[in-house]
Design a protein around this motif. Structure first.
Motif, PDB file in Angstrom:
ATOM      1  N   ILE A 194       0.817  -1.218   0.000  1.00  0.00           N
ATOM      2  CA  ILE A 194       0.000   0.000   0.000  1.00  0.00           C
ATOM      3  C   ILE A 194       0.847   1.263   0.000  1.00  0.00           C
ATOM      4  N   GLN A 195       2.109   1.170   0.483  1.00  0.00           N
ATOM      5  CA  GLN A 195       2.947   2.369   0.492  1.00  0.00           C
ATOM      6  C   GLN A 195       3.573   2.673  -0.868  1.00  0.00           C
ATOM      7  N   ASN A 196       3.380   1.758  -1.822  1.00  0.00           N
ATOM      8  CA  ASN A 196       3.876   1.988  -3.180  1.00  0.00           C
ATOM      9  C   ASN A 196       2.855   2.852  -3.921  1.00  0.00           C
ATOM     10  N   LYS A 197       3.102   4.150  -3.927  1.00  0.00           N
ATOM     11  CA  LYS A 197       2.115   5.091  -4.460  1.00  0.00           C
ATOM     12  C   LYS A 197       1.849   4.877  -5.941  1.00  0.00           C
ATOM     13  N   GLY A 198       2.880   4.485  -6.694  1.00  0.00           N
ATOM     14  CA  GLY A 198       2.692   4.267  -8.128  1.00  0.00           C
ATOM     15  C   GLY A 198       1.703   3.148  -8.399  1.00  0.00           C
ATOM     16  N   ILE A 199       1.882   2.030  -7.723  1.00  0.00           N
ATOM     17  CA  ILE A 199       0.975   0.891  -7.921  1.00  0.00           C
ATOM     18  C   ILE A 199      -0.431   1.240  -7.456  1.00  0.00           C
ATOM     19  N   MET A 200      -0.531   1.862  -6.265  1.00  0.00           N
ATOM     20  CA  MET A 200      -1.851   2.174  -5.720  1.00  0.00           C
ATOM     21  C   MET A 200      -2.592   3.188  -6.595  1.00  0.00           C
ATOM     22  N   THR A 201      -1.856   4.152  -7.153  1.00  0.00           N
ATOM     23  CA  THR A 201      -2.490   5.133  -8.047  1.00  0.00           C
ATOM     24  C   THR A 201      -3.075   4.434  -9.266  1.00  0.00           C
ATOM     25  N   GLN A 202      -2.307   3.496  -9.821  1.00  0.00           N
ATOM     26  CA  GLN A 202      -2.787   2.751 -10.988  1.00  0.00           C
ATOM     27  C   GLN A 202      -4.026   1.926 -10.632  1.00  0.00           C
ATOM     28  N   VAL A 203      -4.023   1.317  -9.437  1.00  0.00           N
ATOM     29  CA  VAL A 203      -5.169   0.503  -8.999  1.00  0.00           C
ATOM     30  C   VAL A 203      -6.417   1.375  -8.871  1.00  0.00           C
ATOM     31  N   PHE A 204      -6.283   2.527  -8.225  1.00  0.00           N
ATOM     32  CA  PHE A 204      -7.433   3.415  -8.034  1.00  0.00           C
ATOM     33  C   PHE A 204      -7.944   3.961  -9.362  1.00  0.00           C
ATOM     34  N   GLU A 251      -7.656   2.505 -12.339  1.00  0.00           N
ATOM     35  CA  GLU A 251      -8.208   1.421 -13.157  1.00  0.00           C
ATOM     36  C   GLU A 251      -9.562   0.951 -12.640  1.00  0.00           C
ATOM     37  N   HIS A 252      -9.695   0.813 -11.315  1.00  0.00           N
ATOM     38  CA  HIS A 252     -10.902   0.198 -10.751  1.00  0.00           C
ATOM     39  C   HIS A 252     -11.895   1.217 -10.185  1.00  0.00           C
ATOM     40  N   ARG A 253     -11.484   2.457 -10.008  1.00  0.00           N
ATOM     41  CA  ARG A 253     -12.359   3.544  -9.559  1.00  0.00           C
ATOM     42  C   ARG A 253     -13.272   3.132  -8.393  1.00  0.00           C
ATOM     43  N   PRO A 254     -12.687   2.712  -7.280  1.00  0.00           N
ATOM     44  CA  PRO A 254     -13.528   2.279  -6.148  1.00  0.00           C
ATOM     45  C   PRO A 254     -14.382   3.416  -5.606  1.00  0.00           C
ATOM     46  N   GLN A 255     -15.573   3.043  -5.149  1.00  0.00           N
ATOM     47  CA  GLN A 255     -16.467   4.021  -4.520  1.00  0.00           C
ATOM     48  C   GLN A 255     -16.439   3.913  -2.997  1.00  0.00           C
TER      49      GLN A 255
END
Length: 646
Positions: free
Chosen positions: A353-363, A365-369
């Motif tokens: 979760i501290q890997n901002k690059g990966i987490m940014t891509q996840v958010f 791509e999946h656009r969680p609500q």
């Protein structure tokens, strides 16, 4: 129903049998009415009306879904449906006869007799099928013709209530099960000497030893899922005195989602002795922010995270993204969710979760609500010796997640906190308190509803003492307890996750919810109870050894700290803390940047000083006292380098 007709080869047989029974009922109604003499005029009307009366009745049987259930499981509900179908069809037939013939040439009593006979024939045939498949019939044959009947395990059921009756019914309806139910035990004097399905209630709990000996009982099952902790302790005491193996049905909370089945029978667990009442949740409120939504869970393979995923899946979200750094755990929960909920779009994401690059891509791509942030390091001693990892994972990771929630349009973010954040004496608790502060700051002027949920220990989690005690007992001891007076709050994992979901529904933003944890448990008593449940005697078969509090541990945990304004919510098990004036977000970010620099240098003492500056109520512990250290420092002293604090 079309699929039933297409796929069930027995359906036409069922339909044919019902048509014959309906015809027979109509014919016998005339025969009874005219006392065996069938006048020619009546015969003509009988033939004309039979041609459409049979389809009408069969049609109403369809309408009232008499062909959806399996006849071998015919129940009272099915009989009620048969009554409804017979009444409506008979009334309809009567109205048609009246409308066309005004009952000229027809006997009204014929239709009443026909109604009675139709119900008796249709229901009687189904009950006969049920009887044929039940073990009342099979056991009778088994007793007569099977010489191995007496080899079945002689079983005694404690509890002649609803749960006991359902358990008995399943046991006697399945001849493949290796049980012969001898009788019941129940303390209710009104049930003594009565029977359930011809199985007698033999006596009360105080008679258990005598009954077990007299009847040669080989196993006992406790079927009292609503019993309190005190009642379970009493029952377990009686069972242990017999020396006979005993098991239990799970508690009410575990049975909510399904029926009582033999596969649910298990050994007594410590949770049964904890005595926590069943948690009630408002499903409609939770559906409002989960059903049809895109949901993301961090730490999804952990104890709390995985249970959150399982419970969230039952509310039918549009998609569920599971973020986890543990590859094996992520693989397991991904397979489990896809197997149990094949209709759900599950996406497993392996990453920190501290890997901002990966987490940014996840958010993106999946656009969680909706986001549930359960990822955290939680072992107190490990974080004391590796405080930089607590900073990277707990603080930096959470800052990454909540920052993305705010910038990507997430509607709701629920942060899982801990009671160790209250007046923390360890790095883990201090980082969790800092997470709460970050959550409050980010909630200001944000469209995303940020909230934290604070609770104590959960039984069976990776951070719980329970698995450790069980492993020590399996090895033959000793069982290690840090201090004879140490206490902790406990709840079960499903209970904690249900309340987290409920808190997420209640939250409007910027709250810290506190779950009611009940009465604190003495860890020493827990250890001794587990030893007893495992069939050993404490301090005789297995010793209990006191090792001293570990670095950062308290004797007593707290859920709120002095000065926090606690308020009730609409849910009896959830309280909320009034939000305090928090540090300005830019200032908190500067503290965070300094903390990260110290973590990158692995400066343990510097990290503790900085956390004390951010969280003044934090009481850090250092190996060596230094004049530059904060005034509330506690030195580590003694054989175990432990500071005992009340």
């Amino acid at each position: 129903m079309f699929l039933r007709i297409k796929n069930d080869r027995n359906f036409f047989i069922m339909l044919l049998v019902d048509a014959l029974l309906v015809s027979a009922a109509y014919y016998l109604a005339h025969l009874f009415r005219f006392e065996g003499a069938f006048p020619a005029a009546v015969q003509e009307k009988f033939r004309l009306t039979l041609l459409w009366i049979v389809p009408v009745k069969i049609g109403f049987f369809f309408i009232f879904e008499l062909y959806k259930g399996m006849w071998r499981y015919t129940s009272v509900h099915d009989l009620i449906s048969i009554v409804k179908a017979c009444v409506v069809s008979s009334v309809t037939i009567g109205l048609v006869i009246f409308g066309i013939y005004h009952f000229r040439g027809f006997s009204r009593s014929v239709f009443f007799i026909d109604f009675v006979l139709t119900f008796l024939f249709i229901s009687g045939f189904r009950v006969t099928i049920r009887f044929f498949f039940t073990a009342h019939f099979n056991h009778a044959l088994f007793r007569c013709f099977n010489k191995d009947f007496h080899a079945l395990k002689r079983l005694l059921i404690i509890g002649a209530g609803s749960a006991g009756e359902k358990l008995l019914r399943e046991l006697i309806e399945n001849p493949k099960l290796n049980y012969n139910v001898i009788g019941f035990i129940d303390d209710n004097p009104d049930k003594l000497k009565n029977t359930l399905h011809r199985v007698p209630v033999l006596g009360a709990m105080q008679d258990l030893n005598t009954i077990a000996t007299d009847y040669g009982i080989e196993e006992i099952i406790i079927a009292v899922p609503s019993a309190t902790a005190a009642q379970i302790r009493r029952i377990v005491g009686f069972c242990k005195s017999t020396g006979i193996p005993f098991k239990t049905l799970p508690g009410i909370g575990e049975l909510v989602a399904g029926k009582i089945v033999v596969s649910a029978i298990r050994d007594i667990r410590y949770e049964d002795l904890l005595g926590r009442p069943q948690v009630c949740i408002e499903n409609e409120q939770i559906c409002g922010y989960i059903t049809g939504k895109r949901v993301l869970v961090t730490g999804g393979a952990g104890s709390i995270g995985s249970e959150l995923c399982r419970q969230i899946a039952r509310f039918h979200p549009e998609s569920l993204v599971v973020v986890e750094r543990n590859e094996s755990g992520l693989y397991d929960i991904d397979l489990k969710l896809k197997a149990d909920h094949p209709e759900l779009a599950v996406k497993a994401v392996l990453g920190a979760i501290q890997n901002k690059g990966i987490m940014t891509q996840v958010f993106q791509e999946h656009r969680p609500q909706t986001v549930f942030h359960a990822a955290a390091y939680k072992h107190v001693p490990m974080m004391e010796s590796h405080p930089w990892e607590a900073v990277f994972n707990n603080v930096v990771g959470t800052h990454t997640i909540i920052g993305l929630c705010r910038s990507t349009g997430v509607e709701r973010c629920v942060i899982v906190s801990t009671d160790k954040a209250v007046r923390p004496t360890n790095v883990m608790g201090a980082t969790k308190r800092m997470i709460e502060l970050l959550t409050e700051c980010y909630a200001v002027d944000s469209r995303c509803r940020f909230m934290a949920v604070r609770f104590g220990n959960v039984l069976g989690s990776a951070g719980s003492v329970l698995p450790l005690f069980k492993r020590q007992i399996e090895r033959g001891g000793p069982v290690t307890v840090t201090h004879p007076e140490v206490t902790r709050y406990f709840m079960t994992i499903p209970e904690a996750c249900s309340l987290i979901l409920q808190a997420g529904a209640i939250g409007k933003g910027r709250e810290i919810f506190v779950l009611k944890m009940g009465t604190p448990v003495l860890i020493d008593s827990m250890a001794r109870d587990l030893i007893t449940l495992s069939g050993f005697t404490p301090d005789k078969d297995i010793n209990v050894v006191y090792t001293g509090l570990r670095p950062g541990e308290k004797l007593y945990e707290e859920l709120i700290t002095e000065g926090e304004d606690i308020q009730k919510t609409g849910h009896a098990d959830i309280m909320v803390l009034k939000a305090d004036d928090c540090l300005p977000l830019p200032e908190l970010k500067r503290h965070l940047e300094a903390l990260v620099l110290l973590a990158e240098r692995r400066d343990a003492d510097g990290i503790k000083r900085k956390l004390n500056e951010i969280v003044p109520e934090y009481t850090p512990q250092f190996d060596i006292l230094d004049p530059a250290l904060p005034s509330n420092v506690i030195p580590l002293t003694g054989e175990h380098k432990v500071a005992y604090r009340a």
